[in-house]
Design an enzyme around this catalytic site. Structure first.
Site, PDB file in Angstrom:
ATOM      1  N   LYS A  34       0.858  -1.180   0.000  1.00  0.00           N
ATOM      2  CA  LYS A  34       0.000   0.000   0.000  1.00  0.00           C
ATOM      3  C   LYS A  34       0.901   1.239   0.000  1.00  0.00           C
ATOM      4  CE  LYS A  34      -4.287   1.480   2.152  1.00  0.00           C
ATOM      5  NZ  LYS A  34      -5.475   1.029   2.887  1.00  0.00           N
ATOM      6  N   GLU A  73     -19.768  -5.582   9.393  1.00  0.00           N
ATOM      7  CA  GLU A  73     -20.681  -4.843  10.257  1.00  0.00           C
ATOM      8  C   GLU A  73     -21.704  -5.756  10.920  1.00  0.00           C
ATOM      9  OE1 GLU A  73     -19.662  -3.880   7.236  1.00  0.00           O
ATOM     10  OE2 GLU A  73     -18.691  -1.961   7.663  1.00  0.00           O
ATOM     11  N   ARG A 121     -25.782  -2.183   6.479  1.00  0.00           N
ATOM     12  CA  ARG A 121     -25.467  -3.591   6.276  1.00  0.00           C
ATOM     13  C   ARG A 121     -26.069  -4.482   7.349  1.00  0.00           C
ATOM     14  NH1 ARG A 121     -20.588  -4.903   3.087  1.00  0.00           N
ATOM     15  NH2 ARG A 121     -21.299  -3.916   1.172  1.00  0.00           N
TER      16      ARG A 121
END
Ligand code: HTL
Ligand code: MG
Length: 655
Positions: A306, A391, A419
């Site tokens: 990243k 979630e 969600r």
């Protein structure tokens, strides 16, 4: 929005263009690319040079701040390789979350619009079907790409077509239940598709989870097997194996390179290839050219860094996930004032409450930084859990804790709580289990746009029995509400917006009684009209606008309607008995939100009086600044004053 397929330039060799300014580096290869077809004109040996140009471009684009730099740098080779080998838009390339796809936008005819990213009327920060034929799905929320890709692969087969479907999913997004459930079905159905796992060991913070541990194990084992010169050898070894494999069993679904004794991907029936170096563009191209021919589902495990190519971002990918404005040459940030955010207010409140109440436990679905929980997680590591981008799991884990006597706090963004609706209803609310929902980014969030706006929680939560909902007006009231929530138990939602709020003194715990509103301005009876006056009811972010709107209007009442469930029924009854009209303002859809709650209550009381409901209209709101979206929605200061004037209030002009 540009429609690339129709606006493709005639294909020509990359041309050299004059420099617009001496500070902007030459980008001769990139200048010749306005669609993937142009990219394919480059020789494979030119791709590393193109990567240099592309990285510079991504850095310049993201230097304005608020953009997803590190993820887009990390996925750059993968994206170039995919566009080089596949043929978008016939072949479908799906990006999970879509925040890593800047290289994709640049290569698909949107380079000239990259300066409009996330701005009003500009490009979305994620991929959008309505933005380009090359954007296969509309995203922003994680873990959807695999199910979407499965659907597309099945549609392809049902329609007798034969293009490729490739999903790029990060290791973070792979922690989501939807992604794992989709893998399960893909393994069963065996459609031809490519699943490319972009494994950078990071979600926004360090990635978590058992699958993540497994993938670390794969990497270690692979490097160990390959000895010193790991990266290069790994890929070339793999290439040889792949070539052998291809000649032996072209249509086999058996894995041919499986460094772990038990590989969950292969166990599920997916051909597993990897791990390979996701920054070796030449090898990626070579590999994809071969993998795209295989039948059945193939998982290509790609290891990336990243922030690749920018030393500072590689060293601190959390900071550079979505950096503020910086100088693209020096990577220095403009000296910004340290602000106190609502997330900080929440983080401080739970850090202190955890000292006072041993039952408190905080759960985050992969949003430690954004939710203001860095300090809490360090101070209370044994009462802190990151479940990854899951979630649903966060909410039901909290239900389990609540049943066992803890007081869990689920720190969650409003739009991501969508969600977990059934988990709130079924696992928490039916048995009135004490779970506190700390709902951050409630209301319009601005630049992240339609996928991230949190304008539905009042509506979808207030329809759930046993739920309590509060909207603090400031950080003191937030503290009071969390303390009160711990006292009363049951499911409690406390929602607060994106942005800043005045800081509080630590250790201060004001009191609030759940369900009790507060007069901020009692209306002065008007001698001129001889009638009672208009009263505005507003909470949270909407209250800020209402306060500003009535600053010079002594004859308008203003109530801090800080509880949406239950409403302050007694006070509402009193107001309705004397007011001439009521105006409600909310940073939530007007469909089923706070205004609806007031109307329902007035109906129950059999009181009829004019009620004007201001809030977010029944449409998706696109990216723009928060203030602009509120203005366009008709719920900002001037909209409130306009409505007051329509109701006969004497509103001075020119404000
Ligand atoms: N929960 C859900 C359902 N969707 C999103 N998008 C988030 C939370 C927030 N979020 C992101 S990006 C991101 C999270 C958690 C990390 C993704 O990690 P991954 O990708 O490994 O998939 P990487 O950045 O390249 O490492 C956004 O909202 C943009
Ligand atoms: Mg990642």
């Amino acid at each position: 929005m540009p429609n690339d397929s129709s606006s493709d330039q005639p294909i020509s060799a990359p041309s050299l263009r004059a420099l617009p300014s001496p500070l902007v580096p030459l980008t001769p290869l990139l200048d010749g690319i306005n669609s993937p077809a142009h990219l394919k004109l480059l020789a494979p040996e030119q791709l590393p040079e193109l990567m240099e140009e592309l990285r510079g471009e991504i850095v310049r684009v993201a230097s304005v701040g608020g953009l997803h730099l590190a993820s887009s740098l990390g996925a750059a080779e993968l994206i170039v390789a995919l566009h080089y080998v596949l043929s978008s838009p016939q072949d479908k390339i799906l990006f999970d979350v879509g925040h890593q796809a800047y290289a994709h936008k640049i290569l698909t005819g949107r380079r000239h619009l990259m300066h409009t990213l996330k701005k009003e009327g500009g490009l979305s920060g994620f991929t959008r079907v309505s933005e380009s034929p090359h954007d296969a799905i509309t995203v922003g929320h994680a873990s959807t790409s695999l199910a979407n890709a499965l659907g597309m692969a099945l549609a392809r087969d049902a329609l007798g077509k034969n293009h490729q479907v490739a999903a790029v999913i990060g290791d973070g997004a792979l922690t989501g239940g939807m992604a794992l459930a989709a893998l399960n079905t893909i393994g069963d159905i065996q459609p031809k598709m490519l699943i490319i796992i972009n494994d950078n060991e990071m979600s926004i913070s360090e990635n978590v989870g058992g699958l993540n541990r497994f993938m670390r194990g794969l990497q270690v084992q692979k490097w160990y097997q390959d000895g010193e010169d790991a990266g290069k050898k790994a890929v070339s070894a793999l290439s040889k194996q792949l070539a052998n494999f291809m000649s032996r069993a072209k249509h086999s679904t058996r894995h041919f390179f499986d460094p772990a004794s038990i590989n969950p991907f292969s166990s599920m029936g997916l051909r597993y290839v990897g791990p390979v170096d996701g920054h070796n563009i030449t090898e990626l191209v070579w590999l994809l050219q071969r993998l795209k021919e295989l039948d059945g589902p193939t998982v290509l495990h790609v290891v990336t860094k990243k922030g690749k190519g920018v030393e500072l971002a590689e060293a601190d990918p959390i900071k550079w996930h979505g950096p503020a404005k910086f100088d693209p040459d020096t990577y220095q940030f403009a000296a910004a004032q340290k602000m106190y955010s609502w997330s900080n207010a929440f983080g401080d409140a739970v850090s202190e409450l955890a000292e006072l109440d041993p039952r408190l436990y905080v759960i985050t679905p992969a949003m430690r930084e954004g939710s203001g929980l860095v300090e809490y997680s360090q101070a209370h590591p044994h009462r802190y859990l990151d479940v990854g981008i899951a979630e649903e799991v966060a909410v039901t884990v909290a239900a389990g804790m609540g049943l066992q006597g803890l007081r869990p706090v689920v720190a969650i963004y409003s739009s991501f709580l969508q969600r977990a609706y059934d988990q709130v209803l079924h696992d928490v609310a039916i048995e009135n289990i004490p779970v506190i929902f700390a709902i951050d980014r409630a209301g319009i969030v601005g630049a992240d746009g339609a996928t991230h706006n949190g304008v539905f929680d009042l509506s979808f939560l207030r329809s759930i029995p046993n739920m309590r909902i509060g909207l603090p007006k400031d950080a003191y009231e937030l503290r009071a509400m969390f303390k009160e929530a711990l006292r009363i138990g049951g499911p409690v939602a406390i929602r607060y917006p994106r942005g800043n709020t005045p800081a509080v003194d630590r250790g201060t715990w004001p009191e609030v009684r759940w369900g009790q509103w507060e007069w901020l301005q009692r209306p002065v009876h008007s001698a001129k009209t001889g009638t009672d006056e208009v009263v505005i009811l507003a909470g949270g972010k909407a209250l800020e606008y209402a306060q500003e709107a009535v600053r010079d209007l002594g004859n308008v009442g203003l109530v801090n309607a800080r509880f949406v469930k239950p409403l302050d029924v007694a006070m509402l009854g009193d107001i309705a008995a004397t007011a001439r009209a009521i105006v409600t303002v909310e940073d939530n859809t007007v469909v089923g939100g706070f205004g609806s709650a007031v109307l329902e209550e007035l109906s129950r009381l059999n009181i009829s009086l004019p009620v004007r409901v201001l809030g977010i209209p029944d449409e998706f709101q696109e990216h723009a600044t928060v203030e602009r979206v509120h203005a366009l929605s008709g719920m900002d200061v001037s909209a409130i004053r306009t409505v007051l004037a329509e109701l006969g209030v004497d509103v001075p002009i020119g404000m």
